[in-house]
Design a protein around this motif. Structure first.
Motif, short mmCIF file in Angstrom:
data_model
loop_
_atom_site.label_atom_id
_atom_site.label_comp_id
_atom_site.label_asym_id
_atom_site.label_seq_id
_atom_site.Cartn_x
_atom_site.Cartn_y
_atom_site.Cartn_z
N ALA A 165 0.82 -1.21 0.00
CA ALA A 165 0.00 0.00 0.00
C ALA A 165 0.85 1.26 0.00
CB ALA A 165 -0.93 0.00 1.21
N GLY A 166 1.96 1.23 0.71
CA GLY A 166 2.77 2.45 0.85
C GLY A 166 3.76 2.70 -0.26
N ILE A 167 4.27 1.64 -0.88
CA ILE A 167 5.33 1.84 -1.87
C ILE A 167 4.92 1.36 -3.27
CG2 ILE A 167 7.71 1.27 -2.49
CD1 ILE A 167 8.26 1.07 0.57
N VAL A 168 4.57 0.08 -3.40
CA VAL A 168 4.32 -0.50 -4.72
C VAL A 168 3.15 0.17 -5.43
CG1 VAL A 168 3.73 -2.59 -5.99
CG2 VAL A 168 5.40 -2.70 -4.14
N TYR A 169 2.01 0.22 -4.77
CA TYR A 169 0.82 0.81 -5.41
C TYR A 169 1.05 2.24 -5.88
CZ TYR A 169 -3.13 -2.46 -5.23
OH TYR A 169 -4.01 -3.48 -5.48
N PRO A 170 1.48 3.16 -4.99
CA PRO A 170 1.62 4.54 -5.47
C PRO A 170 2.77 4.72 -6.46
CG PRO A 170 2.38 4.36 -3.21
CD PRO A 170 1.74 3.05 -3.56
N LEU A 171 3.83 3.97 -6.30
CA LEU A 171 4.96 4.10 -7.22
C LEU A 171 4.56 3.65 -8.63
CD1 LEU A 171 7.90 5.02 -7.08
CD2 LEU A 171 8.55 2.66 -6.67
N VAL A 172 3.96 2.49 -8.73
CA VAL A 172 3.59 1.94 -10.04
C VAL A 172 2.43 2.72 -10.66
CG1 VAL A 172 2.65 -0.08 -11.22
CG2 VAL A 172 4.49 -0.36 -9.56
N LEU A 173 1.35 2.88 -9.90
CA LEU A 173 0.16 3.53 -10.46
C LEU A 173 0.36 5.03 -10.68
CD1 LEU A 173 -2.50 1.51 -8.47
CD2 LEU A 173 -1.99 1.33 -10.91
N GLY A 174 1.10 5.68 -9.78
CA GLY A 174 1.42 7.09 -9.99
C GLY A 174 2.26 7.27 -11.25
N ALA A 175 3.22 6.37 -11.45
CA ALA A 175 4.07 6.43 -12.65
C ALA A 175 3.26 6.17 -13.91
CB ALA A 175 5.22 5.44 -12.53
N VAL A 176 2.35 5.21 -13.86
CA VAL A 176 1.51 4.92 -15.03
C VAL A 176 0.63 6.13 -15.36
CG1 VAL A 176 -0.39 3.50 -15.89
CG2 VAL A 176 1.55 2.42 -14.78
N GLY A 177 0.00 6.71 -14.33
CA GLY A 177 -0.81 7.89 -14.55
C GLY A 177 0.02 9.04 -15.12
N GLY A 178 1.22 9.23 -14.60
CA GLY A 178 2.11 10.27 -15.10
C GLY A 178 2.57 9.99 -16.50
N ALA A 179 2.84 8.73 -16.82
CA ALA A 179 3.25 8.36 -18.18
C ALA A 179 2.15 8.66 -19.17
CB ALA A 179 3.63 6.89 -18.23
N ILE A 180 0.91 8.40 -18.79
CA ILE A 180 -0.22 8.70 -19.67
C ILE A 180 -0.28 10.20 -19.93
CG2 ILE A 180 -2.74 8.68 -19.84
CD1 ILE A 180 -2.63 6.02 -18.20
N ALA A 181 -0.04 11.00 -18.88
CA ALA A 181 -0.02 12.45 -19.06
C ALA A 181 1.13 12.86 -19.96
CB ALA A 181 0.11 13.14 -17.70
N GLY A 182 2.27 12.19 -19.83
CA GLY A 182 3.42 12.49 -20.68
C GLY A 182 3.14 12.21 -22.14
N VAL A 183 2.49 11.10 -22.41
CA VAL A 183 2.12 10.75 -23.79
C VAL A 183 1.10 11.75 -24.32
CG1 VAL A 183 0.93 9.02 -25.21
CG2 VAL A 183 2.67 8.30 -23.56
N ALA A 184 0.11 12.09 -23.48
CA ALA A 184 -0.94 13.01 -23.92
C ALA A 184 -0.40 14.43 -24.19
CB ALA A 184 -2.04 13.07 -22.87
N SER A 185 0.56 14.87 -23.35
CA SER A 185 1.06 16.22 -23.55
C SER A 185 2.09 16.32 -24.67
CB SER A 185 1.67 16.76 -22.24
OG SER A 185 2.86 16.09 -21.93
N SER A 186 2.72 15.20 -25.00
CA SER A 186 3.72 15.26 -26.07
C SER A 186 3.12 15.04 -27.46
CB SER A 186 4.83 14.23 -25.81
OG SER A 186 4.33 12.92 -25.90
N SER A 187 1.87 14.67 -27.51
CA SER A 187 1.27 14.43 -28.83
C SER A 187 0.49 15.63 -29.33
CB SER A 187 0.34 13.23 -28.79
OG SER A 187 -0.59 13.29 -27.77
#
Length: 187
Positions: A165-187
């Motif tokens: 709950a403290g490390i894996v979930y926020p690290l992975v899901l926060g990164a995935v959410g951020g990556a989606i934003a990165g793809v959306a803003s770069s296109s």
């Protein structure tokens, strides 16, 4: 880039991580508190009959919120400590598993989107910063949601509570959410 500019994303990520944990818990509480009170009514009646303190619903909702991260709740049973995930056992709706996932994905996305990441990698790094605040609150919450009555205690498993709950979930899901934003803003 100055040192103050470099530190701001970490501060923002920490604040967003804390807020995301609290918002996920609040959503779980608002959705399931009455059902939790109903589930606790028998146990609390017995505790009250024997002069013990009742288990507050807000703590039991915390167990559910940790269960939604696949963190089991530990409690005394016959022959020693036992553990259970009340969602997996069918006592509560499986849709609860979506609460932390949706909140963490959205938080990672929004955090990265605000910074306008240049690409997927930068977006993922921005989104992953929510793990700092989320982890701090998860560590505190593991102990805060514990309930002790005499020698018996019930609480989220501290090891998986911190790791999953403290490390894996926020690290992975926060990164995935951020990556989606990165793809959306770069296109």
């Amino acid at each position: 880039m100055s040192s103050t500019t470099r530190g701001r994303p970490l501060i923002r990520g920490t604040v967003v991580g804390v807020a995301t944990f609290l918002a996920g818990y609040l959503a779980t509480y608002l959705w399931q508190a009455s059902r939790v009170r109903e589930s606790l009514s028998g146990i609390n009646a017995i505790l009250q009959f024997f002069g013990g303190e009742q288990i507050p619903a807000w703590k039991a909702v915390g167990w559910l919120f940790f269960n939604a991260h696949f963190v089991r709740t530990q409690f005394p049973g016959f022959g020693g400590m036992q553990s259970q995930n009340f969602i997996a056992s069918g006592d509560f709706p499986a849709l609860l598993y979506a609460v932390p996932v949706l909140f963490l994905l959205a938080a990672g996305f929004l955090l990265a989107w605000i910074r306008t990441p240049a690409d997927l990698q930068q977006g993922a790094m921005d989104g992953a910063t929510i793990a700092i605040g989320y982890a701090v609150v998860a560590v505190v919450a593991v102990f805060l949601f514990g309930a002790s009555r005499g020698d018996a205690s019930i609480a989220p498993d501290p090891i998986t509570g911190v790791l999953l709950a403290g490390i894996v979930y926020p690290l992975v899901l926060g990164a995935v959410g951020g990556a989606i934003a990165g793809v959306a803003s770069s296109s």
